[in-house]
Design a protein around this motif. Sequence first.
Motif, PDB file in Angstrom:
ATOM      1  N   THR A  99     -71.491  -8.614 -22.224  1.00 39.73           N
ATOM      2  CA  THR A  99     -70.571  -8.425 -22.973  1.00 39.73           C
ATOM      3  C   THR A  99     -70.023 -10.401 -23.020  1.00 39.73           C
ATOM      4  N   THR A 101     -68.152 -13.614 -23.209  1.00 39.31           N
ATOM      5  CA  THR A 101     -67.059 -13.611 -22.529  1.00 39.31           C
ATOM      6  C   THR A 101     -66.986 -14.983 -21.957  1.00 39.31           C
ATOM      7  N   ALA A 117     -67.718  -3.840 -28.901  1.00 44.16           N
ATOM      8  CA  ALA A 117     -67.535  -2.947 -27.470  1.00 44.16           C
ATOM      9  C   ALA A 117     -66.275  -2.563 -27.431  1.00 44.16           C
ATOM     10  N   SER A 271     -67.758  -6.635 -16.584  1.00 42.43           N
ATOM     11  CA  SER A 271     -66.662  -7.282 -17.833  1.00 42.43           C
ATOM     12  C   SER A 271     -65.133  -6.543 -18.045  1.00 42.43           C
ATOM     13  N   THR A 272     -65.171  -5.043 -17.935  1.00 38.46           N
ATOM     14  CA  THR A 272     -64.510  -4.296 -18.295  1.00 38.46           C
ATOM     15  C   THR A 272     -63.084  -4.346 -17.354  1.00 38.46           C
ATOM     16  N   TYR A 275     -61.227  -8.021 -18.342  1.00 31.88           N
ATOM     17  CA  TYR A 275     -60.963  -7.972 -19.040  1.00 31.88           C
ATOM     18  C   TYR A 275     -59.165  -6.934 -18.541  1.00 31.88           C
ATOM     19  N   GLU A 319     -67.688   0.527 -21.601  1.00 33.13           N
ATOM     20  CA  GLU A 319     -67.757   0.370 -23.636  1.00 33.13           C
ATOM     21  C   GLU A 319     -67.855   1.755 -24.084  1.00 33.13           C
ATOM     22  N   ARG A 344     -63.972  -7.903 -28.330  1.00 29.24           N
ATOM     23  CA  ARG A 344     -64.587  -7.680 -27.526  1.00 29.24           C
ATOM     24  C   ARG A 344     -66.652  -7.241 -28.176  1.00 29.24           C
ATOM     25  N   TYR A 346     -71.152  -7.228 -27.674  1.00 28.79           N
ATOM     26  CA  TYR A 346     -72.495  -7.736 -26.374  1.00 28.79           C
ATOM     27  C   TYR A 346     -72.980  -8.984 -27.313  1.00 28.79           C
TER      28      TYR A 346
END
Length: 477
Positions: A99, A101, A117, A271-272, A275, A319, A344, A346
Motif C-alpha cells: 500500500t 502511504t 485497494a 497499512s489498514t 489508515y 484489502e 489507496r 498498491y
Amino acid sequence: MVSGILLLATIITINGADVPNYKITSLEEPPYLMPTEGKQYQGIIIDILDEMSKYSNFTYDIVTPDDGNYGSEHTPGQWNGMIGDLVHKDVDIAAAPLTITSKRATVVDFSHPFINAGLSILYKPPDPWANAEPLTVLFTPFTPGVWVMVAVVFIGISLFFYGIGRYSPYEDCSFVGKSSTYEGLTLFNSFLYTFSSLTWQSYTAAPRSISGRMMAGFWWMFTIMFIATYVANLTAFFLTQEPNTRNIPFMTFSELSQQKRASFGVIKGGSTYWYLQNSKKFLEKRLFAGMNMSDSNYVATNNEALVKVRTSNYAFIGEASLLDYLASQPPCDLMVLDNLQVDRGYGFACKKNKTGLCNKLDEAILHLQEQEKIYEIKQKWMGSGCLKGAMKETTLSHGLPIFDSFGQDSTVAYEKAVTLRRFSGALLIALIGFILSIIALLGEVVYARRYGVPTPPRRMNVMNEEDREQIQNSFHD
C-alpha cells in the motif's frame, strides 16, 4: 575484481543493448506471489513483472525479506520488511500488494498504483442449523388459536361420528364380522376415519346413514379449506422469508462498527491499521475504537486471520482484492461483505536514490493498464477456486456475492431450499409416532403372551331359501 563481477552480474548484454537486472523483494502472498515446483514463483506479481520486463527491457531476480513483513518503522529511522530491504540492503524494487502511504514515501519512491485497494470484510457465514429458526417452523402458517380450534373440531367430529354409529337406526356398531369391508363406526374407527379424511387419505369405515354422510360431506369441505389454506400460507412463508444470511450480525462496515456479537480486527501495524488509526472520518474512527477494545482483535498475518475467522465469531478487515481471493479458495466457506472505497492503492516501491527507476515503471504500468493487461492478469488469478468460470463481475446482495454469468442464469450464493432444520417439525412428528408405535407393539406382545392372540369371530354363513334358489337357477342357466 569483486566489484567487477558484481557489475557484470547486474548488466546483461543482449543484441548489443545493455539490459539491467534488478533485485526485487516480494512476499509470498497468494495470489500475488506463490512458490511453485517448476518455476521459482508464480502469481499476479510475476505476470505483471514479466509484461513490464518485455516492455521496458529488463530482467529481475526475486528475493524475500527475512522477517516476512511489508515494512514499518519499528524504531526511528529503522524499517523492517520489504521497505527495510530497500532502505538498508542492496535491493532495487519492492513488488507486492504494498500500500502506498505517505510515511513509506519518505524513505522510498513509489510508482503509480497498479491495483486499487478498497477495504472489505471477511466473515464465515453462520451454520444454517445455528440460525434463529424454531423447530416448530412447519406450524407457523396457523396461529396457536387456530391449531387449538382444529384439534377441538377433530375430536368433536370424531365423537359425533361415534354417536351416530351408536344411536342411529341405520348404523350398526355390532356389525363387526358380518362384512369383509365394513366394521362399523366404533370409537376407534370414528377417529381413524376423521383423521384419514383430514390428511386426504381414505378409510373403508365410512358412515352408512344419511346423518353420517351429511356430516362427512361438511367435514370434507372443512378438510379441503384447511389443507388449501395451510399449503398456501406455508408456501408464502418459505418464499418471503429472508435468507439465512440475514441472521448474521452485520452486512456493512457501519453495522459492523455498531454490533457487539462478533469481534473484528486487522493486521497489527499493517497499512489498514494505520489508515483506520489516522483517519478523520467518523466511520473509520468508530471501527478503530471497536478494534482497540481488546488486543486479541489483532492478528499478525493473513493466515492467522483465516484461522481466526473460521474458528471463532470473528470478522477480518483487509484489502478487498485479497479477501475476494481468500473467499474463493476451498473449502469455500467464507464470504466477503461490503466494500469501503478508500484513496489507496498498491504500487511498486523503488530505492530512493535509484534515479529514473520508478519513472520507468510508471511508463510500463500505464502501458499495461491501457492494454488492459493488468485487468486480465487479475481476473486470471482472482477468478479461480470457487469462482472459476463463474463470472468476471461481482455484486453483493444481502451481503452475499451474486455472479453475473453474462447470458446465463444469474447464480446467487444462497438458496431457499427447505433445510433439515426447517423440516425438523415433520421429522419430530414421525419420531413421536415411531416411539408410540414401539410402545404399542411391546404392549401387544405382552398382552398376547399373557392372554393369547385374539381371533376374530367366524363369518356367519346364513342363507335363506330364496337365495339358494337364485344361485341354483344361475348354475342351470
